[in-house]
Design an enzyme around this catalytic site. Structure first.
Site, short mmCIF file in Angstrom:
data_model
loop_
_atom_site.label_atom_id
_atom_site.label_comp_id
_atom_site.label_asym_id
_atom_site.label_seq_id
_atom_site.Cartn_x
_atom_site.Cartn_y
_atom_site.Cartn_z
N ARG A 167 0.84 -1.20 0.00
CA ARG A 167 0.00 0.00 0.00
C ARG A 167 0.87 1.25 0.00
NH1 ARG A 167 -5.75 0.32 3.19
NH2 ARG A 167 -6.65 1.78 1.73
N CYS A 168 1.71 1.32 -1.02
CA CYS A 168 2.78 2.30 -0.98
C CYS A 168 3.34 2.45 -2.38
CB CYS A 168 3.85 1.72 -0.05
SG CYS A 168 5.48 2.38 -0.21
#
Ligand code: CDP
Length: 787
Positions: free
Chosen positions: A373-374
């Site tokens: 998530r990056c």
């Protein structure tokens, strides 16, 4: 304030800005989802994988005879068999190689050694226990520091010319200018911290169902894939299958968070097994397999230094980073950037010089480097700069909010070029932070903190103001394994005015079936409920690099707006024909096309759609459809100001969150409700990483954290309440002014939580507690400070 909200269209159209309920939810919450493990094919066999129990060993022998003798076992696949077909090793998305099934050595606990294919999944699991592998133990290296020691054994001795365990060395910025700024500084503040290994842990684990037809050569592979098109191309390259014969279908996904970007050995073995046996083969991981062997995230050891003047102005930043890559360098990240977008570490601050030196090392752990998530290592970067600035505030005796205001890039400085080469598109950081501070009641909280300290109670206020770089990316700089990071949308409007939108990106729960339809609804005035969104099937959708790094809206969303605009231009021409006017005189609003100045002379978009197949001006091509491939001119730069308030029990080190105020700016919000849902999820993950999640390894390389009893996923019970705010400064280069948001809160919030705990202890001299900030670590920090 510079907030600019796009005017809302009619609610019945449900375009951009409306909190339309998610189309996909009816299907998902009523048990009608179609996940990988729901799919059954006639004659389907089941595969299970034997994994190494040890972290580093030479394979002396593998005896599969007992397993092969079990009723129901159809085949046992070993690395030797894979090698006969040239498939014992595969390329990774970072240009390294990874063992598919081990032949020479195992290099991490959980590595794939053999696979059993059987008529029943339980028979396959049982047979694994009868495979006898003779391992000759080798020394285990569990940290990059051990791995880079002079006498360390070479983990990747399979690679010609690999002499040590260094994977890469990479730098960004200007060393000379940075050294000069440090030499001239009044103060230098430093921080050493480790962003620990974490795991995306989607609720649905990874898997594949491969169906290779031995007669036609058609390979249909259902895959838990965040990037089905890229996976198709890579399958074609690795397996030598013709690409037109490969169809990847990524069905409903139970979360991805980066975990479903890499190609895992299980995918390749299941496909090879189907090819060899001529029957469909399904493989799906157990929870523990997912947690010990698939891509980990983070594991960055970071040393940062800020050069400042006495007033607290930052002059320069120097960073050294060492990453633990595990046994194979399998990150999925742009080829040019060996440490992803870590060089965005200058954050939200205006200063002239920075120098970042990054290196990575092989260790005896599962591959790391998943962008959980990056956007390719931005989480680590954001964490470091926000922890460093907070440290500088304490060292210089300046309020942590004040030091940020002193150093913020100002609204009139955009577009702003950072010393490491990013060009931030837009923003108003001072407004964002002051709005969040006001909401939390910052001054009153500081007064309360001082009173509490006088009574021996510990209250902490943590601030993080992050800037992200999402929407990879412009083709001049961004590719993965040579594939340019463009994305696409194809739109077809049927004669009755209903539409189907096909995307190169692939949702994993983010709500694309709703928000992308909203973009079309705004552009064409077709009600959002009349638009079906398709994604995930490579035979049915146009090419794209997939969904991760919050790139869907910045790239796929832009492609959607652009293709809708192509259709809108044709719709105007058709309307002009129907209304006997000039195309340039036709305006569109909420599904009506009318002659400028005489709105009663109008047709609807539905009239136009019918005419596109029945009544066209001479020479115009029939149909109302198109495709657009979008090559973004720049990344988008969402940002946010997060404030966390905690109270710590000094006796036990247990900390409790009192408030979380999170202000986000993702430019124009397509669906405010979905945006808020994304932020809730991201804040929950940031809270988990900072407070409880920990995958660690003992000195023998045993993974501790291989189940949800050890690797904690917060429930509603532990998760704090979130108070959300927003501003909206549009991206100037995105067709609808939107920036990505999916990962903002995961990126921004860990530093806010840690800063809050450290802030509670700052008066004792505490400057750092590494994540996860477990109570015993807090307690030890208090003890060390008081002695
Ligand atoms: O790539 P991914 O979908 O994970 O991230 P994203 O593009 O940031 O989008 C996450 C979800 O939020 C999608 O449904 C987006 O369309 C929605 N979104 C939105 O409504 N408005 C924005 N400005 C950004 C995203």
């Amino acid at each position: 304030m510079t907030t600019v909200e796009r005017p809302l269209g009619a609610p019945e159209i449900g375009g951009i800005g409306h909190s339309v309920k998610r189309h996909e939810d009816a299907r998902l919450i009523e048990g009608q989802g179609n996940f990988l493990d729901d799919i059954e094919l006639p004659g389907m066999l089941h595969m299970a994988i034997l994994r190494s129990p040890v972290a580093h060993a030479r394979i002396v022998s593998i005896d599969t005879s007992e397993a092969e003798a079990i009723d129901g076992v159809v085949a046992v696949v070993t690395g030797e068999l894979m090698a006969e077909h040239g498939l014992a090793w595969m390329p990774t998305l970072s240009g390294d190689t990874q063992a598919v099934l081990a032949t020479d050595k195992v290099r991490f606990q959980g590595q794939e050694v053999a696979a059993v294919v059987a008529t029943d999944p339980y028979v396959a699991e049982d047979a694994l226990e009868l495979i006898v592998v003779d391992y000759e133990d080798l020394p285990v290296l569990t940290t990059p520091q051990q791995a880079l020691a002079d006498d360390a054994p070479v983990i990747r001795d399979d690679k010609e010319g690999q002499e040590g365990n260094l994977v890469y060395e990479w730098e960004a910025g200007d060393a000379v200018a940075t050294d000069a700024a440090f030499a001239a500084a009044d103060r230098v503040v430093s921080l050493t911290t480790h962003y620990p290994r974490s795991h995306p842990a989607p609720l649905e684990t990874c898997g594949a169902l491969a169906d290779v037809n031995s007669v036609t050569g058609q390979a249909t592979i259902w895959l838990t894939s965040q990037a089905p098109h890229a996976h198709r191309t890579l399958f074609a390259m690795v397996a030598g299958l013709p690409e037109q014969n490969i169809r990847i279908i990524s069905p409903d996904l139970g979360g991805g968070f980066g975990n479903k970007v890499p190609i895992y050995p299980g995918y390749v073995v299941a496909t090879a097994a189907s090819l060899l046996l001529g029957t469909p083969v399904k493989w799906i991981e157990s929870r523990s397999e997912n947690l010990i062997s698939t891509g980990f995230a983070r594991d960055y050891y970071m040393e940062g230094e800020l050069a400042l003047n006495d007033e607290g102005r930052i002059l320069a930043l120097r960073v050294r980073m060492l990453s633990d890559q595990g046994a194979f360098y399998a990150d999925a990240q742009p080829t040019q950037f060996k440490a992803g977008l870590f060089h965005v570490v200058t954050g939200s601050y205006d200063f002239a010089a920075a120098h970042i030196v990054c290196s990575g090392a092989y260790t005896n752990k599962a591959p790391g480097g998943v962008a959980y998530r990056c956007s390719f290592r931005i989480t680590e970067a954001s964490f470091l700069i926000e922890r460093l600035v907070q440290t500088a505030a304490y060292e210089l005796g300046i309020d942590p909010a004040e030091i940020r205001f002193k150093n913020f890039i100002q609204p009139d400085q955009f577009p702003y070029e950072t010393p490491t080469g990013f060009v931030y598109d837009s923003g108003d950081y001072p407004t964002a932070l002051s709005t969040a501070l006001e909401e939390v009641g910052y001054e009153a909280l500081r007064a309360e903190q001082a009173e509490a300290r006088a009574e021996g109670r510990l209250i902490g206020i943590g601030i993080a103001h992050f800037t992200e770089a999402v929407g990879a990316g412009p083709s001049r700089q961004y590719d993965i394994a040579g594939l340019k990071m463009i994305d696409s949308a194809e739109l077809r409007v049927h004669p009755t005015g209903k539409a189907i939108l096909k995307l190169g990106v692939k949702t994993q729960g983010q709500g694309h079936e709703t928000t992308f339809a909203q973009i079309v609804a705004s552009e064409l005035g077709i009600p959002v409920t009349d638009i079906k969104v398709e994604h995930g099937d490579t035979d049915n959708t146009p090419y794209g690099l997939g969904t991760y790094a919050s790139r869907s809206t910045p790239v796929g969303g832009a492609a959607t707006a652009m293709v809708a605009r192509k259709l809108a231009a044709k719709a105007r021409d058709i309307a002009a024909h129907l209304l006997e006017a000039a195309s340039d005189d036709i305006d569109m609003l909420d599904g009506k096309l009318f002659v400028r100045g005489t709105p009663e002379r109008s047709v609807t978009i539905q009239d136009v759609a019918l005419a596109a197949y029945t009544n066209l001006p001479a020479g115009m091509e029939y149909g109302l459809e198109g495709v657009h491939y979008y090559d973004p001119p720049n990344l988008t730069y969402p940002y946010g100001s997060y404030i966390v308030v905690v109270e710590i029990d000094a006796e036990t080190g247990v900390w409790k969150v009192r408030r979380v105020v999170a202000l986000d700016d993702c430019g124009v919000r397509i669906n405010p409700m979905i945006v808020e849902g994304q932020i809730h999820g991201g804040l929950t993950e940031g809270f988990a990483m900072s407070s409880m999640q920990w995958i660690t390894f003992d000195p023998d390389g045993n993974c501790i954290g291989s189940n949800f009893m050890d690797y904690l996923v917060p429930t509603a019970w532990e998760t704090p309440r979130f108070e959300l705010l927003h501003t909206s400064v549009p991206s100037p280069h995105h067709p609808i002014g939107a920036k990505g948001v999916g990962e903002s809160a995961t990126v921004g919030s860990p530093a806010a939580f840690v800063n809050a705990v450290v802030d509670a202890l700052a008066h004792l001299g505490v400057r750092n507690i590494d994540m996860p900030v477990l109570p015993d670590r807090v307690w030890a920090a208090i003890q060390a400070a008081s002695s």
